[in-house]
Scaffold this active site. Structure first.
Site, mmCIF file in Angstrom:
data_model
loop_
_atom_site.group_PDB
_atom_site.id
_atom_site.type_symbol
_atom_site.label_atom_id
_atom_site.label_comp_id
_atom_site.label_asym_id
_atom_site.label_seq_id
_atom_site.Cartn_x
_atom_site.Cartn_y
_atom_site.Cartn_z
ATOM 1 N N ALA A 182 0.847 -1.193 0.000
ATOM 2 C CA ALA A 182 0.000 0.000 0.000
ATOM 3 C C ALA A 182 0.882 1.242 0.000
ATOM 4 O O ALA A 182 1.821 1.353 0.788
ATOM 5 C CB ALA A 182 -0.919 -0.004 1.222
ATOM 6 N N SER A 208 2.407 -2.140 4.337
ATOM 7 C CA SER A 208 2.526 -0.703 4.115
ATOM 8 C C SER A 208 3.871 -0.374 3.484
ATOM 9 O O SER A 208 4.857 -1.095 3.669
ATOM 10 C CB SER A 208 2.417 0.051 5.437
ATOM 11 N N ASP A 209 3.914 0.705 2.711
ATOM 12 C CA ASP A 209 5.212 1.261 2.374
ATOM 13 C C ASP A 209 5.846 1.743 3.679
ATOM 14 O O ASP A 209 5.168 1.966 4.681
ATOM 15 C CB ASP A 209 5.075 2.405 1.361
ATOM 16 N N TRP A 210 7.151 1.913 3.650
ATOM 17 C CA TRP A 210 7.894 2.150 4.889
ATOM 18 C C TRP A 210 7.489 3.489 5.523
ATOM 19 O O TRP A 210 7.618 4.549 4.914
ATOM 20 C CB TRP A 210 9.390 2.083 4.615
#
Length: 836
Positions: free
Chosen positions: A205, A238-240
């Protein structure tokens, strides 16, 4: 000879399965929630109670870095993804991805954070090189091949960044305003195919929001579309540092927060579940998905990874086969022009070759950001061309483009303790205690170089020391870069001190950290000691160390460099000018400002071409550049960021040992204003996709503007004749695929490769819709004079449009025109079909 272009379907499997579901019941709520946030940047938590070991992740679209850089264990460096897209070859991409998966597995990594399957919406995209194409069908087919290859090696692939994450400017906060029709027809198809056909293990995401909802908390796109409609059984990660909420993200469809151990879940999620704001069943589903992933990659009860085609290679043989990479790199190179057939050059036909250009001195093999790896060393451009041509090769820089002060590559920098090439690196705590004191091979060090965690503590300091022996006398520039306090000493004397500010995106601190430059006067052969002290303050909201770089170089004069290049070109039989992006010009975290070549590169090309009519220009950039000089040179080759095999592949192409096999996966405009979408800057936090469906070549077609080089264009070293075009039927029913056959003949005098492209045109005049769209393609090879029947299939979806009112796909009966050819603007055969 007949070549089949086929599609294989892969079942991604049940979301949890009996075993993961049973194991979830054995865990307490605390244990479950702990698993849903990373243990650190690259590891997930293990849980002995259910036989779960920590899952290891790594960045990897163009090579697998692992959890840190390790100079003793370098990585294979692949052509950047847009280069893989330029091959238009699903089988080749599958084979490269499978080899990458084997290397990933051998490094102890379970999940590769790749591929990036966003659409190249604008040629100014800073991260466009990390995507496959401006076209959804080409992106889809290459993405499916990539995912299948990686996962057949027992590694989980990650389709990212879901979705409409097509601009780097304000990427963490902007809200993409895009209609459902445009999402469904342009931006979602690659994700849908990776889920439905390839069984991708994870979907990432993105940072941005879409139509008002953050992608880490978007129930419409995560729960309803991805998990329900497409039946995605895997993990949404999630993206970081993208997740900013607890309840909205937990109920919106996100499964895993990265990185850890801190974040918005943990104790906050525990409280939300106990307070009835997040259903316990949602947590169970997330954990079951995570355990299903663990079983797939061999992290559950010591089981072997699912679906592994062959046993992974041992670490000693883990690197991708250099010959496979060399072939893939050659196939990615696009010969844009060759009007006088100067290429290929026969071995022995050239006595002197002038290799010129800033990217001849400093070739850019990778883009910037998380995509970077510490690459295997292969022959450089001058060495490879000299060996292949059996010619004397001169090397000239031509002009200056570096945004950062360059570090010498001639061994003139040495560790003051050991005397070996490189620098000395120390890490000191706030009180002065030294906790790290070791040699380091380069003058650029990042947070993933394996430094102790102390570098992120308040008041910590990193000290880089080196001895430098100048090769020339005169003025030099000493550069020091980083985010935070910088101090530079020469022979113990403080020359400069500054505090730099955190860039707008944390990744910018990795790719182009702010730099201070200090002029110094040095004497040839007189050794000096350089000391660079850095007290960091970077990595965005995380704080701590990101990157520090040191450089030193004689001060250069553009005009002198140009004159030297022209003189070298005039004295040579052939001039090869390598221009393009400088280090840090294209990167995750920021977009480009212009398509024009930086510095005086355009002038360099024109002056060299005037001095030598046999001037070949090699464009070394991830995204297209303006080429107003293209008609003034003998040949132009687009090589992208080609990875470790740049030198060998370029030598193969220039000498004709191998034919350049690439076709453009995007359009190249004559001037920036012709691009259907140029600036992609959010306005008041919103990024409007006002162009709708008319992205890339679709926009050029609709406006009637002529691209400099069209989508799908690419030349080889032979000619092709398109002889016949035969759909399987003149009439087809809605919802059915359409098989067809295109017959082509190699009309040249050497073996070659062609990419047959089929486009579909609807017979209406809706100005909001594209005139034509890519519907099928296939690669063929043939000997001189050989005729090839190419079997392709136009998928049923190509005839459909998304109907927002009905929330479904609709087929409009009527006449459609199918056209086959070499590019979107070179269509040689046509046939009409009726859809009923």
């Amino acid at each position: 000879m007949t070549l089949e272009a086929t599609t294989h379907h892969v079942d991604g499997g049940d979301a949890a399965g009996d075993l993961p579901a049973a194991l979830v019941l054995q865990l307490t709520l605390d244990q479950k929630v702990r698993l849903l946030t990373g243990a650190d940047s690259w590891h997930l938590h293990g849980e002995a109670a259910v036989g779960l070991r920590p899952i290891v992740m790594s960045d990897g679209p163009a090579g697998v870095r692992g959890t840190r850089f390790d100079s003793r264990n370098p990585s294979s460096s692949l052509p950047c993804p847009v280069g893989l897209g330029a091959t238009w070859d699903e089988q080749l991409v599958h084979d490269v991805a499978f080899a990458l998966g084997q290397e990933t597995r051998a490094r102890g990594v379970d999940v590769l954070l790749a591929p990036t399957i966003n659409i190249i919406r604008t040629p100014l995209s800073g991260r466009g090189f990390e995507c496959f194409s401006e076209d959804p069908l080409l992106t889809t087919r290459i993405a499916v091949a990539y995912v299948r290859g990686v996962q057949e090696a027992g590694v989980g692939a990650t389709a990212k960044h879901y979705v409409a994450n097509d601009s780097e400017t304000e990427r963490r906060t902007y809200d993409a305003r895009v209609s459902e029709t445009v999402l469904r027809e342009v931006y979602l198809p690659p994700f849908e195919a990776c889920v439905v056909e390839a069984g991708v293990a994870l979907v990432m995401a993105a940072y941005n929001s879409v139509n008002g909802a953050a992608m880490t908390a978007n129930p419409i796109l995560l729960r309803e579309l991805l998990k329900a409609e497409w039946a995605f059984p895997g993990v949404v990660v999630s993206d970081w540092s993208a997740t900013k909420t607890t309840v909205p993200s937990a109920t919106g469809g996100l499964d895993l927060v990265m990185p850890g151990p801190h974040g918005p879940w943990g104790d906050h999620l525990l409280a939300a579940v106990r307070g009835g704001r997040v259903p316990a069943a949602d947590v169970d589903d997330k954990v079951a998905r995570l355990l299903h992933l663990a079983r797939r990659v061999g992290a559950l009860n010591g089981a072997a990874p699912d679906g592994v085609r062959h046993h992974s290679a041992p670490a000693s043989r883990a690197l991708v086969d250099p010959e496979l990479l060399r072939e893939a790199t050659v196939r990615s190179f696009v010969l844009l022009s060759n009007p006088r057939n100067v290429l290929p050059l026969r071995r022995g036909s050239v006595q002197r070759l002038a290799l010129i250009g800033p990217n001849a001195i400093d070739p850019q093999t990778q883009g910037g950001g998380s995509v970077r790896v510490l690459p295997v060393t292969r022959p450089g451009l001058a060495e490879a061309l000299g060996d292949a041509m059996d010619a004397l090769v001169s090397l000239s820089q031509g002009c200056i483009t570096n945004a950062m002060t360059a570090a010498p590559g001639d061994g003139s920098l040495t560790d003051p303790v050991s005397g070996d090439a490189g620098v000395r690196l120390e890490v000191r705590l706030a009180g002065g205690t030294v906790v790290h004191d070791r040699p380091f091979p380069t003058t650029a060090v990042t947070w993933w170089d394996g430094l102790p965690e102390a570098v992120h503590l308040p008041g910590s300091e990193i000290v880089m020391r080196a001895r430098y022996r100048p090769g020339t006398s005169g003025p030099h520039t000493l550069g020091a870069a980083g985010v935070g306090l910088l101090r530079v000493f020469l022979d113990g004397v403080l020359l400069g001190e500054a505090t730099t500010l955190t860039p707008r995106d944390a990744v910018e601190a990795l790719s182009r950290p702010p730099e201070i430059r200090i002029p110094v006067h040095l004497q040839a052969g007189q050794e000096v000691e350089i000391r660079f002290e850095h007290r960091p303050n970077a990595r965005g909201n995380q704080g701590g160390f990101a990157n520090m770089q040191m450089g030193i170089t004689p001060q250069l004069d553009d005009e002198s460099l140009l004159q030297e290049a022209v003189k070298a070109a005039a004295a040579a039989d052939v001039a090869v000018v390598v221009v393009g992006s400088a280090d840090g010009a294209e990167s995750e975290g920021y977009d480009r400002d212009t398509m024009a070549l930086s510095g005086r590169q355009e002038e360099l090309v024109l002056r060299v071409a005037a001095a030598n009519p046999n001037t070949v220009v090699v464009v070394n950039s991830g995204m297209p550049v303006l080429m107003p000089w293209a008609a003034d040179v003998a040949a132009v080759i687009q090589v992208w960021f080609p990875g470790q095999a740049f030198g060998e592949a370029l030598a193969d192409v220039i000498t004709g040992i191998r034919e350049p096999g690439g076709r453009l996966p995007l359009s190249v405009p004559r001037v920036e204003a012709d691009s259907p979408v140029l600036s992609a800057l959010p306005v008041a936090g919103e990024l409007s996709y006002a162009e709708g469906l008319l992205v890339g070549y679709r926009g050029y077609d609709r406006t009637g503007s002529e691209p400099h080089f069209a989508f799908g264009h690419g030349l080889g070293y032979t000619d092709w004749s398109y002889e016949s075009f035969a759909p399987a039927a003149d009439t087809i029913s809605s919802g059915h695929d359409l098989p067809l056959v295109v017959t082509v003949r190699n009309a040249g005098d050497r073996a070659g490769r062609e990419v047959v492209q089929v486009y579909l045109e609807a017979q209406d005049d809706d100005p909001a819709r594209p005139i034509r769209l890519l519907a099928a393609f296939a690669s063929v090879s043939a000997e001189p004079g050989e005729r090839v029947e190419v079997r392709l299939t136009v998928p049923a979806r190509s005839f459909a449009r998304y109907d927002e009112a009905r929330h479904g796909w609709a087929w409009q009966p009527g006449r459609y025109l199918l056209r086959a050819g070499r590019s979107s603007r070179d269509l040689r055969l046509s046939s009409e079909v009726v859809l009923r």
